[in-house]
Design a protein around this motif. Structure first.
Motif, PDB file in Angstrom:
ATOM      1  N   GLU A 232       0.823  -1.214   0.000  1.00  0.00           N
ATOM      2  CA  GLU A 232       0.000   0.000   0.000  1.00  0.00           C
ATOM      3  C   GLU A 232       0.857   1.264   0.000  1.00  0.00           C
ATOM      4  OE1 GLU A 232      -2.776  -0.894  -1.148  1.00  0.00           O
ATOM      5  OE2 GLU A 232      -4.149  -0.194   0.404  1.00  0.00           O
TER       6      GLU A 232
ATOM      7  N   SER B 205      -7.428   0.815   0.583  1.00  0.00           N
ATOM      8  CA  SER B 205      -7.880   2.102   1.107  1.00  0.00           C
ATOM      9  C   SER B 205      -7.468   3.306   0.259  1.00  0.00           C
ATOM     10  CB  SER B 205      -7.332   2.311   2.524  1.00  0.00           C
ATOM     11  OG  SER B 205      -5.917   2.341   2.502  1.00  0.00           O
ATOM     12  N   LEU B 206      -6.437   3.162  -0.558  1.00  0.00           N
ATOM     13  CA  LEU B 206      -5.934   4.339  -1.295  1.00  0.00           C
ATOM     14  C   LEU B 206      -6.883   4.744  -2.424  1.00  0.00           C
ATOM     15  CD1 LEU B 206      -2.143   3.352  -1.528  1.00  0.00           C
ATOM     16  CD2 LEU B 206      -3.259   4.808   0.169  1.00  0.00           C
TER      17      LEU B 206
ATOM     18  N   PRO C   3     -12.047   7.155   1.094  1.00  0.00           N
ATOM     19  CA  PRO C   3     -10.994   6.517   1.885  1.00  0.00           C
ATOM     20  C   PRO C   3     -11.476   5.261   2.618  1.00  0.00           C
ATOM     21  CG  PRO C   3     -11.006   8.882   2.217  1.00  0.00           C
ATOM     22  CD  PRO C   3     -12.237   8.562   1.426  1.00  0.00           C
TER      23      PRO C   3
ATOM     24  N   GLU D 126      -2.977   4.804   8.933  1.00  0.00           N
ATOM     25  CA  GLU D 126      -2.284   6.086   8.728  1.00  0.00           C
ATOM     26  C   GLU D 126      -2.963   6.880   7.624  1.00  0.00           C
ATOM     27  OE1 GLU D 126       1.704   4.664   8.231  1.00  0.00           O
ATOM     28  OE2 GLU D 126       2.256   5.257  10.286  1.00  0.00           O
ATOM     29  N   HIS D 127      -3.359   6.182   6.573  1.00  0.00           N
ATOM     30  CA  HIS D 127      -4.034   6.851   5.455  1.00  0.00           C
ATOM     31  C   HIS D 127      -5.409   7.377   5.893  1.00  0.00           C
ATOM     32  CE1 HIS D 127      -5.327   7.752   1.440  1.00  0.00           C
ATOM     33  NE2 HIS D 127      -6.351   6.938   1.553  1.00  0.00           N
TER      34      HIS D 127
ATOM     35  N   ARG E 108      -5.206  10.406   8.145  1.00  0.00           N
ATOM     36  CA  ARG E 108      -4.965  11.645   7.375  1.00  0.00           C
ATOM     37  C   ARG E 108      -6.245  12.106   6.670  1.00  0.00           C
ATOM     38  NH1 ARG E 108      -0.077   9.182   5.981  1.00  0.00           N
ATOM     39  NH2 ARG E 108      -1.007   8.276   4.125  1.00  0.00           N
ATOM     40  N   GLU E 109      -6.988  11.167   6.128  1.00  0.00           N
ATOM     41  CA  GLU E 109      -8.140  11.518   5.286  1.00  0.00           C
ATOM     42  C   GLU E 109      -9.429  11.763   6.069  1.00  0.00           C
ATOM     43  OE1 GLU E 109      -8.326  11.708   1.792  1.00  0.00           O
ATOM     44  OE2 GLU E 109      -6.150  11.545   1.725  1.00  0.00           O
TER      45      GLU E 109
END
Ligand code: CAA
Length: 284
Positions: free
Chosen positions: A94, A122-123, A187, A247-248, A251-252
């Motif tokens: 990822e 998730s991206l 997300p 983590e993603h 952030r989102e």
């Protein structure tokens, strides 16, 4: 587009080899690729193990296993292998930069009808599509571990994904015996967004001493009939994978997805879960 006959799977890890296996079992021609011969061989050996398990359990005929194995070719050149692909499915770690580089190289070589699928959990599919020459043919094809067993295929439509590509993805899901759901690019989509929040809360509970790992898992296994508690499932998915998703999403989407300190520590200590023999539990 015409029917999908040849699939290239990029990445022979936990998800990639499972995806290649179900495609081959469904009569599609598959090329499984990774960065080194060793990584590809590891994926093929995991496929052999899974097919053998199915034959042993009487769920697969020996001839069907041979047919599936014969349908799988291997390569360390994903762009070259994509030159005659109908569908490319990316299942690499990822890391957005890695995915962008890969899709740039692949779309430069693939024919004009090729569908570009990403197994990202998730991206942004829309961002990934930006690296190709045609966003209409890019779509999320999110599989679940263990791929041969789990019934769902989460289809993720990016901003530019066409209806024709979505229809082809649905047809592909039926072809490989999966039940599709279609979600819009956001997300964590539907599955990761819900799944990681439960895992994240379970880790916070363990961290603050609410209960033991076994009891937290038993709460959901016996109280809610989940096949696996959230900590055991985090071990199956991989603590590093879960951390990258969190983590993603942090952030989102904000604070509720802040990765617990215990998860970071365990990843730093190399306790990545079942794949390395140690996570919240030990796997001898
Ligand atoms: N290949 C082939 N068959 C397999 C297999 C594999 N890799 N793994 C398990 N199986 C089969 C077994 O042979 C068994 O078959 P029978 O029913 O015929 O006996 C069946 O699946 C069940 O396996 P087990 O008896 O070994 O163990 P179990 O009953 O505890 O089930 C499990 C194991 C299927 C993993 C089950 O615990 C489960 O469903 N867990 C939850 C998994 C889950 O939530 N996955 C999603 C994770 S999130 C994700 O992947 C997405 C992401 O983005 C990170």
């Amino acid at each position: 587009m015409s029917e999908i006959a040849k699939v290239v799977v990029v990445g022979a890890g936990t998800m990639g080899h499972g995806i290649a296996q179900v495609c081959a079992q469904s009569g599609l021609r598959v090329t499984l690729t990774d960065v080194s011969e060793g990584a590809v061989a590891k994926g093929v050996s995991a496929i052999d193990k899974s097919l053998e398990r199915m034959v042993q359990k009487g769920k697969l005929a020996a001839e069907a296993r041979e047919r599936a194995r014969a349908a799988i070719a291997t390569s360390t050149d994903p762009a070259g292998a994509s030159a005659d692909a109908d569908l490319v499915i990316e299942a690499v770690p990822e890391n957005m930069a890695l995915k962008l580089d890969l899709f740039r190289a692949i779309s430069a070589r693939a024919p004009s009808h090729t569908i570009f699928g990403t197994n990202t959990s998730s991206l942004s599919v829309t961002e990934i599509a930006g690296a190709t020459n045609d966003a209409a043919r890019v779509i999320g094809l999110h599989f679940f571990n263990p791929v041969p067993v789990m019934e769902l295929l989460e289809i993720v439509r990016g901003l530019g994904t066409s209806d024709a590509t979505t229809d082809a993805a649905r047809a592909f899901a039926s072809r490989i015996g999966k039940r599709p759901i279609v979600v819009k690019d956001s997300p964590g989509f539907a599955t990761s967004r819900l799944g990681v929040i439960l895992g994240c809360e379970a880790i916070r509970m363990l961290e603050t001493g609410v209960a033991s790992a076994e009891d937290i898992d038993a709460a959901m296994e016996l109280g809610y009939r989940h096949p696996m508690g959230p900590l055991r499932l985090t071990d199956l998915v991989g603590l590093d994978v879960r951390l990258a998703i969190l983590e993603h999403l942090h952030r989102e989407l904000g604070e509720q997805f802040r990765p617990p300190a215990l998860l970071r520590q365990m990843v730093r200590a190399g306790r990545l879960g079942k794949k390395v023999g140690r996570g919240f539990y030990e796997y001898p």
